[in-house]
Scaffold this motif. Sequence first.
Motif, PDB file in Angstrom:
ATOM      1  N   UNK A   1     -74.939  -0.533  27.316  1.00 11.18           N
ATOM      2  CA  UNK A   1     -74.337  -1.135  26.021  1.00 11.18           C
ATOM      3  C   UNK A   1     -74.486  -2.434  25.439  1.00 11.18           C
ATOM      4  N   UNK A   2     -75.270  -2.641  24.589  1.00 12.83           N
ATOM      5  CA  UNK A   2     -75.986  -4.070  23.703  1.00 12.83           C
ATOM      6  C   UNK A   2     -74.568  -5.277  24.782  1.00 12.83           C
ATOM      7  N   UNK A   3     -75.568  -5.681  24.780  1.00 11.96           N
ATOM      8  CA  UNK A   3     -75.428  -7.606  24.951  1.00 11.96           C
ATOM      9  C   UNK A   3     -74.436  -8.167  24.551  1.00 11.96           C
ATOM     10  N   UNK A   4     -73.203  -8.656  24.926  1.00 10.15           N
ATOM     11  CA  UNK A   4     -72.043  -9.369  24.087  1.00 10.15           C
ATOM     12  C   UNK A   4     -72.508 -10.475  24.717  1.00 10.15           C
ATOM     13  N   UNK A   5     -71.357 -11.683  23.628  1.00  9.56           N
ATOM     14  CA  UNK A   5     -71.951 -12.633  23.250  1.00  9.56           C
ATOM     15  C   UNK A   5     -70.863 -13.303  24.105  1.00  9.56           C
ATOM     16  N   UNK A   6     -71.757 -14.968  24.443  1.00 10.39           N
ATOM     17  CA  UNK A   6     -70.039 -15.617  25.364  1.00 10.39           C
ATOM     18  C   UNK A   6     -69.058 -16.233  25.594  1.00 10.39           C
ATOM     19  N   UNK A   7     -69.043 -15.651  23.678  1.00  8.10           N
ATOM     20  CA  UNK A   7     -67.418 -15.802  23.117  1.00  8.10           C
ATOM     21  C   UNK A   7     -66.768 -14.973  23.734  1.00  8.10           C
ATOM     22  N   UNK A   8     -67.190 -13.389  23.781  1.00  4.93           N
ATOM     23  CA  UNK A   8     -66.402 -12.288  23.854  1.00  4.93           C
ATOM     24  C   UNK A   8     -66.007 -12.759  24.794  1.00  4.93           C
ATOM     25  N   UNK A   9     -64.323 -12.491  25.325  1.00  7.02           N
ATOM     26  CA  UNK A   9     -63.807 -13.388  26.929  1.00  7.02           C
ATOM     27  C   UNK A   9     -63.240 -11.170  26.757  1.00  7.02           C
ATOM     28  N   UNK A  10     -63.130 -10.573  26.188  1.00 11.17           N
ATOM     29  CA  UNK A  10     -62.844  -9.021  26.688  1.00 11.17           C
ATOM     30  C   UNK A  10     -61.666  -8.982  27.086  1.00 11.17           C
ATOM     31  N   UNK A  11     -61.432  -8.188  27.894  1.00 11.96           N
ATOM     32  CA  UNK A  11     -59.617  -7.324  28.464  1.00 11.96           C
ATOM     33  C   UNK A  11     -59.671  -9.261  28.939  1.00 11.96           C
ATOM     34  N   UNK A  12     -58.105  -8.450  28.799  1.00  9.72           N
ATOM     35  CA  UNK A  12     -57.378  -9.451  30.527  1.00  9.72           C
ATOM     36  C   UNK A  12     -57.114  -9.192  31.353  1.00  9.72           C
ATOM     37  N   UNK A  13     -56.718  -9.448  32.671  1.00 10.28           N
ATOM     38  CA  UNK A  13     -57.118  -9.346  34.140  1.00 10.28           C
ATOM     39  C   UNK A  13     -55.797 -10.142  34.098  1.00 10.28           C
ATOM     40  N   UNK A  14     -54.541  -9.369  34.592  1.00  8.90           N
ATOM     41  CA  UNK A  14     -53.371 -10.543  34.999  1.00  8.90           C
ATOM     42  C   UNK A  14     -53.172  -9.428  36.837  1.00  8.90           C
ATOM     43  N   UNK A  15     -53.139 -10.659  37.541  1.00  4.88           N
ATOM     44  CA  UNK A  15     -52.506 -10.449  38.957  1.00  4.88           C
ATOM     45  C   UNK A  15     -51.333 -11.038  38.835  1.00  4.88           C
ATOM     46  N   UNK A  16     -50.355 -10.639  39.181  1.00  2.00           N
ATOM     47  CA  UNK A  16     -48.899 -11.382  39.360  1.00  2.00           C
ATOM     48  C   UNK A  16     -49.183 -11.826  40.165  1.00  2.00           C
ATOM     49  N   UNK A  17     -49.246 -11.033  41.404  1.00  5.86           N
ATOM     50  CA  UNK A  17     -49.646 -11.556  43.597  1.00  5.86           C
ATOM     51  C   UNK A  17     -49.705 -12.923  43.235  1.00  5.86           C
ATOM     52  N   UNK A  18     -50.919 -13.594  41.919  1.00  2.00           N
ATOM     53  CA  UNK A  18     -51.566 -14.620  42.380  1.00  2.00           C
ATOM     54  C   UNK A  18     -49.961 -15.898  41.652  1.00  2.00           C
ATOM     55  N   UNK A  19     -48.846 -15.352  41.403  1.00  2.00           N
ATOM     56  CA  UNK A  19     -48.144 -16.665  40.197  1.00  2.00           C
ATOM     57  C   UNK A  19     -47.780 -17.364  40.912  1.00  2.00           C
ATOM     58  N   UNK A  20     -47.584 -18.172  40.269  1.00  2.00           N
ATOM     59  CA  UNK A  20     -46.577 -19.262  41.311  1.00  2.00           C
ATOM     60  C   UNK A  20     -45.015 -18.696  40.808  1.00  2.00           C
ATOM     61  N   UNK A  21     -44.255 -19.011  41.949  1.00  2.00           N
ATOM     62  CA  UNK A  21     -42.971 -18.814  41.761  1.00  2.00           C
ATOM     63  C   UNK A  21     -41.886 -19.330  39.990  1.00  2.00           C
ATOM     64  N   UNK A  22     -41.728 -20.014  40.747  1.00  2.78           N
ATOM     65  CA  UNK A  22     -41.810 -21.192  39.250  1.00  2.78           C
ATOM     66  C   UNK A  22     -42.429 -21.502  37.974  1.00  2.78           C
ATOM     67  N   UNK A  23     -43.185 -20.850  37.899  1.00  2.00           N
ATOM     68  CA  UNK A  23     -44.173 -21.337  37.189  1.00  2.00           C
ATOM     69  C   UNK A  23     -44.209 -20.170  36.202  1.00  2.00           C
ATOM     70  N   UNK A  24     -44.160 -21.036  34.802  1.00  3.61           N
ATOM     71  CA  UNK A  24     -44.271 -20.194  33.068  1.00  3.61           C
ATOM     72  C   UNK A  24     -44.874 -20.667  31.931  1.00  3.61           C
ATOM     73  N   UNK A  25     -45.706 -21.124  32.575  1.00  5.99           N
ATOM     74  CA  UNK A  25     -46.985 -22.120  31.781  1.00  5.99           C
ATOM     75  C   UNK A  25     -47.429 -20.962  30.357  1.00  5.99           C
ATOM     76  N   UNK A  26     -48.416 -19.724  31.474  1.00  2.50           N
ATOM     77  CA  UNK A  26     -47.995 -18.590  30.158  1.00  2.50           C
ATOM     78  C   UNK A  26     -47.066 -18.511  29.008  1.00  2.50           C
ATOM     79  N   UNK A  27     -46.313 -18.284  29.409  1.00  3.21           N
ATOM     80  CA  UNK A  27     -45.098 -18.109  28.251  1.00  3.21           C
ATOM     81  C   UNK A  27     -45.162 -18.628  27.295  1.00  3.21           C
TER      82      UNK A  27
END
Lengths: 480, 676, 265
Positions: free
Chosen positions: C25-51
């Motif tokens: 595939x052609x090289x993607x620029x740095x700005x390209x974030x791409x898909x997100x990866x969500x590992x719910x196991x790493x979450x804090x119990x009471x954190x909802x900052x992302x929400x």
Amino acid sequence: MKELLLIIVPLVAAALAALWPNNRTRPWFLPVAALMHTLLSFGLLLYPPEAPFHAWFGYDPLARAMLPAVSLLFLGCAAYGVPYLQLRSERSNRVFVPAFLAALGLMSAAHMARHLGLLWIATEAVTLSSVPLLHFNNTPRAFEATWKYLLVGGTGIALSLLGSFCLGYASLHGGGTGDLTFAGLVAQGASLSRPWVLIAWVLLLVGYGTKMGLAPMHTWKPDAYGEASGIVGAMLAGGVTTVAFTAVLRVRAVVEAAGAGVVANRTLLVIGLFSMLVAALFLLSARDFKRMLAYSSVEHMGILSFGAALGGAGLWAAFFHVWNNSMTKGALFLSAGNIRRAAGGRTVDEVSGMSVITPRSAALFVMGLFAVTACPPFGPFFSELLIVKSAFGTGHGWAAAFFLGCLLLAFFGLTRVVFAIVYGRPRQAAREMDPKFRETLAVIVPPVLLLLLSLWLGLFTPEVLRQSWTAAVQQLSPTP
Amino acid sequence: MLLTFALWAYVAGMAGALVLQRAERLANVLGFGLAALGGVCGVVFSVSSLAAGRAVTIAPVTLWSGPIPDVRLVVEADALSCFFVLIVSLVGLAISVFSLGYARTYYGRKNVGVLAAVFNALLLVTTLVFIAGNLWMFLIAWELMALLAYGMVSFEHEDREARQAGVLYFIMSHLDAACILLGFLMLAQAAGDFSFASLRGIGAKLSPQQRDAAFMLFVIGFGIKAGAVPLHIWLPVAHPVAPSNISALMSGVLIKTGIYGLVRVCFEFLGPPPMWWGASLLAAGTVSAVLGVLYALMEHDLKRLLAYHSIENIGIILMGIGAALMFLHTGHAVLASLALIAGLYHTINHAVFKALLFLGAGAVLHATHTRNMEEMGGLAKRMRWTSLFFLVGAVAISALPPLNGFVSEWLTYQSLLQGFGTTTSLVRLMFPLGGAMLALTGALAAACFVKAFGITFLAQPRSDHARNAHEASLPVLIGQGVLTAACVFLGLFPTAFLKLLDPLTQQLTGHQLSQQLTLANGLVLSDATAQGGTVSTLGITLMAVYLLPVPLALWAMFGRKARTRIAPTWDCGQRGLTPQMEYTATGFSKPLRMIFKALFRPRREVQREYDFSPYFATTLRFESHMEEVFQTRFYRPVNLWLLRLSRRLRALQAGSLQAYLIYVFITLVALLLFAS
Amino acid sequence: MSVHDTLLNRLKRGCETMAYPKGPAPALPDRHGGALKVEAAKCDASCSACVTVCPTEAIARPAGKPVALDLGRCIFCAECVTVCPTKAITQSNDHRMAVRQREDLVLGDTGKEQVRLAQALDEKLRRLFGRSLKLRQVSAAGCNACEADTNVLGTIGWDLGRFGIQFVASPRHADGLLITGPVSKNMELALKKTYIALPEPRIVIALGACAIAGGPFIGHPQHHNGASGLVPVDLFIPGCPPHPLTILDGLLRLLDRLGESDARR
């Protein structure tokens, strides 16, 4: 003897009418006298006298060819005259009726005049007797028209008198005995002094041509025909012009006998074509439909001159055309008179949509247009075609082409005006409209009959008429 | 004999319709029924005469001998006359049947008896023109034809447009009658007699200048009647305003009298033609064809469009006749016959399909109450038969195989293309040029009829009238059907029809060509040359019919499994199709208007009213004009010049008595000088 | 430039189309974030900052449940990545995001840290569309960024046409529908009529956050929150806008044209 009656009957009727006290019943003199006159003239047509009554005066073949046409036209006008004069009962017709009848009598006299001087007297008497007819409408414009008629006509009178003197002198100079009858002058033939004959010819042509209405002596015609009532216009256009034409023909016979026939024919040709051209050009921008008829009359006089100039078959066709012209002009003038009365106006600006207001007169007017512009099967188609044919036959091809061109231009002008008046939405100049006018049978039948006559003449020209024209041609140019 | 019976049928129809004026229905049935009867007799007579192959069918017969010497009405019918009698009878028959239904639209409004009477009279005098045997008969019938046609053009004289059209038609007719009269008089002068029998070959007795002058007069006279450019200005004005059955008669038959006259005069009377005669006719025909179709393309009045197409087709006919004259000059009599056949075949074809189109236009006009195509549309569903017949007419006039227009244009192409080799002078360039222009014309004509048919019949109705249109009555449909059948017959069986033209070409050019033009037992039409160009319309049709089972079989084998779903037409996601989304006639022809703008000189005016922003207009007014080149550059200036001359002359009649007297004096002096 | 110059220029430059998918595939620029990866196991119990920080409310953390990030609603602003204390949400720089089911875009639960990529069409459809897929594009009131990035696929470098994929003018000629934009009320009728006008069998592709769930316009009364409620969607390509490579990857995945080197799951 009977020929004299042709003159006496109308004159006596004129005198009686002048004495008749009742204005309402006086018009009846017209059809009665006209009927007697017509019967007489047709009787003479069918049974002509062996010899003319008198050297100065008589029913010779030329009179026989033309007079019945005038008579028939007068009958039509007289029949129309009764309802017309009853419509105009506010004016006294004590002058009109006698003058009209006197005109008929004098026209008969002029046709039968075989003497130079008598011809002059009769022709001018016709002029004088038609003056009160022109003046009948009693408007300032009618007065002006009468005045111009008198003056221009008077100039013509003077010129023809002068011409008569010149011709007389030509005869005397050539050793003549002072016999001024046409037969006598023709008999003198080549001994007539040529220069005097030519001068006489020019003067007489211009003089009598003014009466005929050839251009450029026609200038009185638009005013006169425009102001005169339909019945008078018909009489002038169909009757008086015929008288003048007869006069010109008689003089031409003398000139031809004197050996100047070629010059005479050439002048007639030129003046005829010139009349047609002038008429056509004026017709192109015509606005008044009665003045338009005057120019049409100028055109037809041009046609007659052209035919006469060709001689032989052309002259024969010219006689045919005299009959056609009289009938057609009669129908046109009478129906135009109806329209004028009903519409109140006389120009294309004031009048339109007459096919709704006076459907029958409008239809007649359109039929008359077709007839006068030589559409078959009307008579003028045949007579004009015969003239063109004889023009080709005598080598005047270019003249014939010019003739047709002028006819075409005249056609354009006439069509424009007639269609503008007849079609469209009705509009009348309310101020001069005659509220009493109705299209009764009495005002429709005379023009219808005249138109039918013009149709019949073309299709079934009677043998007796044809023979009379041939005899007239023979008399005028007795070629071996 | 049949022809006499036909003529009496017309007379009876005329009289009957006039007498029964008050009883409209009776007048309608009697008048048009007798006209149809006359038409049938005329068709049978002419076809049987032509098929018999006689040169002369009716020897000169004096109908009426007038009292005036040598005014006689003589009739005479030879092959050329019979051919044109066929045209007038066939088209007259179809139009009569059509009129039985069409005249009902005039009940209570106008005088149907007069309409029927004048129609019969027109058929009568037109037939008389074709069988005239001497000058008097010809002229009288000619002028009567013009008079009656004028009456019909101004039938609806309450309408100002009709009145003006009538006057223009009347004036142009008189002009052409004058030219023809002069020309004939020149010929009759040399012959000494007015009968056509004595005029045959009379051209040899005239001097070359006289012959040329006579030819010019005839071209102008007959050209006005036929509607050749630049003498055509009356045609697009007069044909649309007449009642539709009369328009069909005028476009189908009356303008063909001009063609008849030209053929009669050029091939029989005037003698061997110099090259420029044929070349000028070819040029005039080419110009007429191209200009006619170009102006037709710009029209949105259906009948005016058809009228301009008549000009185009007359141009094509003149091309054939002009080419024939040129071939006569170079001595290629066979090619002359071919070109003449092409011109005459196109004459009858045009008569048939133009009448058909006008009848269709009449039916449409009655249903939608307008001639303006921009208000029609969607009629194909509401007037199925009329649209079918109109479609056949449109295909025929666009010269598409296998219909009749294709056959006659093919023949014209063949004669033009072979003309190149007939002479070595530069004139021969006219032939391929003419062929190229003919091809252009054909393409433009097809485009024009796509527009005419499409805008009128297809898509959705553009007005309430069109929405409520209903199919025409049965006689109207039968009339159209007769002509459609004729189109199909003339297209599929040209070889059979060509046999009828044999006596014609034998008489006019001395050759009978139908044998050479027919191959394969009549199946194939050939162009009579060694190279052997051939075409077979019947073959094309038969092939289409024979091959029809192939797609049917394919469908039966494979197509039946396919699922079909009927859904509304894709409208780009709008709420639904509305007439505003359709092509307008003006819009359809805009590209061509732009291409040929040097000719059309279009002028466009847009006026816009708005409250606060020009992008949100409250009213929008659009006007588009084209310059009528011939009127503005020639006819109107001449007209104005004459009027101006006349008005200036009026100054001479100013009313001043002194002036009048001076005129008399001047005349006197002039004549004295002249006489001495 | 004249014809001659154009031809010479073309000959000089040769073939400039990228080798992908037969190559890398052609090289993607740095700005390209791409898909997100969500590992719910790493979450804090009471954190909802992302929400709280998500502008489109794409992240939900109901009580007692693991965090769920709906990639379909995500506009890839990466605020959640910045704000997450435990790096539970990270950007993977993976360009592959296209899915067949809407549920496959909800990340966070175990086994669902990354998108389950699209499977190819079934065999019948693959036989029909595999080498010739004609798409009708409907631009339903979006910002046109998705359209621009789709348009890029038609250029020389990407050359969508070599796969037989083309955009056609009339839905009657098309096999599938490509929808972009949140589908305003004004475009509802047009979209539905276009879908109905497509001959069957047909597929629908929802391209971009707007078309999937309404994007930045989510919840607006004049919008329908994407096409999913109006027409059945066969392929979802998230992104705001998705990179042309993402779009291409999604289309090829649908048609099974990628070659096994890049297949996952």
